[in-house]
Motif scaffolding. Structure first.
Motif, PDB file in Angstrom:
ATOM      1  N   ASN B  74       0.831  -1.207   0.000  1.00 43.61           N
ATOM      2  CA  ASN B  74       0.000   0.000   0.000  1.00 43.61           C
ATOM      3  C   ASN B  74       0.864   1.256   0.000  1.00 43.61           C
ATOM      4  O   ASN B  74       0.588   2.216  -0.713  1.00 43.61           O
ATOM      5  CB  ASN B  74      -0.916   0.006   1.229  1.00 43.61           C
ATOM      6  N   ALA B 106       0.856  -4.015   4.399  1.00 46.43           N
ATOM      7  CA  ALA B 106      -0.390  -4.346   3.714  1.00 46.43           C
ATOM      8  C   ALA B 106      -0.182  -4.355   2.210  1.00 46.43           C
ATOM      9  O   ALA B 106       0.450  -3.466   1.653  1.00 46.43           O
ATOM     10  CB  ALA B 106      -1.467  -3.333   4.082  1.00 46.43           C
ATOM     11  N   ASN B 111      -5.550  -5.874   0.932  1.00 49.01           N
ATOM     12  CA  ASN B 111      -6.391  -4.760   1.362  1.00 49.01           C
ATOM     13  C   ASN B 111      -7.822  -4.932   0.865  1.00 49.01           C
ATOM     14  O   ASN B 111      -8.782  -4.727   1.605  1.00 49.01           O
ATOM     15  CB  ASN B 111      -5.807  -3.433   0.876  1.00 49.01           C
ATOM     16  N   SER B 162     -12.449  -1.465   3.617  1.00 43.91           N
ATOM     17  CA  SER B 162     -11.269  -0.949   2.899  1.00 43.91           C
ATOM     18  C   SER B 162     -11.503   0.434   2.303  1.00 43.91           C
ATOM     19  O   SER B 162     -12.491   0.676   1.610  1.00 43.91           O
ATOM     20  CB  SER B 162     -10.888  -1.926   1.783  1.00 43.91           C
TER      21      SER B 162
END
Ligand SMILES: Cc1cc2nc3c(=O)[nH]c(=O)nc-3n(C[C@H](O)[C@H](O)[C@H](O)COP(=O)(O)OP(=O)(O)OC[C@H]3O[C@@H](n4cnc5c(N)ncnc54)[C@H](O)[C@@H]3O)c2cc1C
Ligand code: SF4
Ligand code: FES
Ligand code: FES
Lengths: 214, 327
Positions: B74, B106, B111, B162
């Motif tokens: 991410n 992540a 995610n 999310s």
């Protein structure tokens, strides 16, 4: 804490389990034997799975460099990096707060990136370089961020401090410390129950503008 | 945490085979959601298949389309210069999620597949149809402050947590999947499903299917975008309501519009009718208010989340204002 680990050497430390866990492992040794037929490695080959495989209760070999020292370890797959650091390597500077990724007390650097070691499996870090708060200082010289935290009273009880400092260093390295707002946003994964935030921000700003290498 | 087996295949195919052959296994990528749930006993896989080192972490841009590998972190995607320039809505949504430490672990695939934060789902002492099909829904008559106002069923009223996914549905992303039966492409809006009678099933993926990448077309939404996240604290908490807004403007007339909400349904909630209402209109508060009213049609609240019926439209208007600098 376990009694059999007093003689552990960094190169080959024994695993630290508490008595209850050891008892549990003894009881499950029969299960272990069963689980080993026909053998996980054979199974893996047959199923064309490659590399690492561990059966239940078996330990997995693991190589790590922690604060510049190489370790060859063996761990159960369920051991987190945080527990490995604290219980097997006795690097207790890294703190366990929430254990669920919410407080940042367990922040360490993995291959230079800050992560929550409580949500990282140790086996998944195989071959990586870990830096903990113990690895920041160069011998007797504190890291500039450690100096700045002391100078600005960046801690009260100090429990969150190792994680705060690891995050603070990363925050500057990531280029996310240009303003107070940015520092607050990018330090928000580190919770301080004593409310030392203003002093922490001041410490980070000083290091950021001080021009020292972090 | 229960004991489990651990395998680390080096090829996607081996990972898919391992997962398909074993119902009790799970892929693990960053682990930030799965380990959390395993520590609490909510999920108890007997084998983890570590996919984090599969060669699926590339971020490429070709023919005006970004192809983001599912193992890209991410943080990496949020910080990427081209993403910041061409897909600023995605970068904003990523940065609104979790903390810097978590975003460094992540993955993009993990995610979008993270599970709901419904507190009843997390507490193994309480009934939850998603965790234990048939046990009932604790939230329905319980403390349902965080819960859905769209698309729920009497079996489950949870929301998808999310932030990134809200931006991806607005940007018309496509999910690339490899599975035991081969490869397929899933429009992002069809990845997550509504609870219906099967709240235990979050997505339309089949067992063994591995998300390999997500494709995002660049589109005209590079300037007038905003991801607004309303949460209990200033930072680092899940959204009560979030809004992804993206407009294409010409002389202050809206040429194209994208709107999606998070924290309101079992999936990221695209607001197609509201989008249509924006096109051809001037970018003014009145236009935004009208779109927000359309967006909220059909919303229904529970005992403790009625505030979302007000917060929702306000957030939509504010996100559109922020996207266009309308005061
Ligand atoms: C304290 C905290 C706060 C958070 N706040 C936010 C927030 O505000 N907003 C937000 O959006 N998120 C938030 N998160 C969630 C976080 O973003 C997710 O946990 C993370 O993105 C999951 O990615 P991962 O790679 O760690 O997934 P994992 O935990 O590894 O996997 C999650 C699930 O996806 C499956 N999976 C993973 N990759 C694939 C793949 N490629 N193909 C098929 N299946 C796959 C796994 O089997 C597992 O079931 C928060 C998390 C924590 C712990
Ligand atoms: S809302 Fe869904 S996740 Fe929450 S308790 Fe009900 S069934 Fe479980
Ligand atoms: S102990 Fe890891 S984040 Fe709290
Ligand atoms: S100084 Fe006490 S928790 Fe931060």
């Amino acid at each position: 804490m376990a009694d059999e680990i007093s003689d552990s050497k960094p190169e080959n430390p024994k695993c630290g389990h508490d008595a209850a866990r050891r008892q549990f492992l003894k009881q499950s040794s029969v299960l272990t034997a069963l689980a080993f037929t026909p053998g996980p490695v054979v199974q893996a080959a047959a199923a064309e799975w490659d590399e690492k495989i561990a059966a239940p209760f078996e330990k997995v070999g693991l190589k790590l460099a922690v604060n510049g020292k190489s370790y060859k370890l063996s761990v159960e797959p369920r051991v987190t990096l945080l527990d490995l650091l604290r219980e097997q390597l006795h690097l207790t500077g890294t703190k366990k707060g929430c254990d669920y990724g919410q407080c940042g007390a367990c922040t360490v650097h993995v291959d230079g990136k800050r992560v929550n070691s409580c949500l990282a499996l140790a086996v998944m870090q195989d071959g990586r370089e870990i830096t903990t708060i113990e690895g920041l200082a160069k011998g007797d010289d504190l890291h500039p961020m450690q100096e700045a935290f002391i100078k600005h009273d960046g801690f009260q009880c100090g429990y969150c401090t190792p994680g705060q400092i690891m995050s603070a260093v990363a925050c500057i390295r990531e280029g996310k410390a240009d303003s107070e707002g940015e520092i607050r946003e990018f330090m928000s994964g580190n919770i301080c129950r004593c409310g030392a935030y203003p002093n922490i921000v001041a410490a980070i700003q000083e290091v950021k503008t001080g021009g020292q290498k972090v | 945490m229960n004991q489990f087996q651990y395998v680390r295949p080096s090829k996607p195919k081996a990972a898919i085979d391992a997962r398909a052959k074993d119902q009790n296994s799970q892929f693990i990528a960053g682990g930030t959601n799965l380990l959390d749930l395993m520590k609490r006993g909510v999920m108890n896989p007997e084998r983890l298949i570590d996919i984090s080192r599969l060669p699926l972490d590339k971020l490429e841009r070709q023919n005006n389309t970004f192809r983001i590998g599912s193992m890209a972190l991410n943080a990496t995607v949020a910080d990427d210069k081209q993403v910041l320039e061409k897909l600023p809505l995605l970068a904003q949504a990523l940065n609104a999620g979790a903390s810097a430490q978590l975003r460094n672990m992540a993955t993009i695939g993990g995610n979008m597949l993270q599970r709901t934060r419904c507190p009843y789902f997390y507490d193994t002492a309480l009934p939850c149809n998603k965790r234990e099909p048939g046990s009932g829904c604790g939230a329905l008559e319980g403390y349902n402050r965080m819960h859905a106002i769209f698309g729920f069923s009497d079996k489950c009223i949870a929301v998808h947590p999310s932030d990134m996914s809200v931006a991806l549905v607005a940007l018309d992303a496509t999910v690339l999947v490899s599975g035991p039966k081969g490869d397929r492409r899933i429009p992002f809006a069809e990845l997550h499903r509504l609870p219906g009678d099967m709240p235990q099933k979050d997505t339309t993926l089949e067992t063994g299917e591995l998300i390999t990448a997500v494709e995002v077309p660049e589109g005209p939404f590079t300037k007038n975008v905003h991801y607004l996240k309303v949460r209990e604290r200033a930072s680092y908490a899940f959204a009560l309501v979030s809004v992804a807004a993206a407009l294409q403007l010409e002389n202050n007339i809206i040429k194209d519009a994208r709107l999606a909400m998070g924290g309101v349904a079992h999936k990221p909630w695209r607001l197609t009718e509201a989008e249509k209402s924006l096109v051809g209109k001037p970018a003014t508060e009145a236009t935004f208010q009208a779109a927000a009213a359309i967006a909220m049609q059909g919303a229904k609240a529970f005992k403790h989340n009625a505030y979302k019926l007000k917060l929702g439209p306000n957030a939509i208007v504010q996100a559109l204002k922020n996207a266009t600098n309308v005061a």
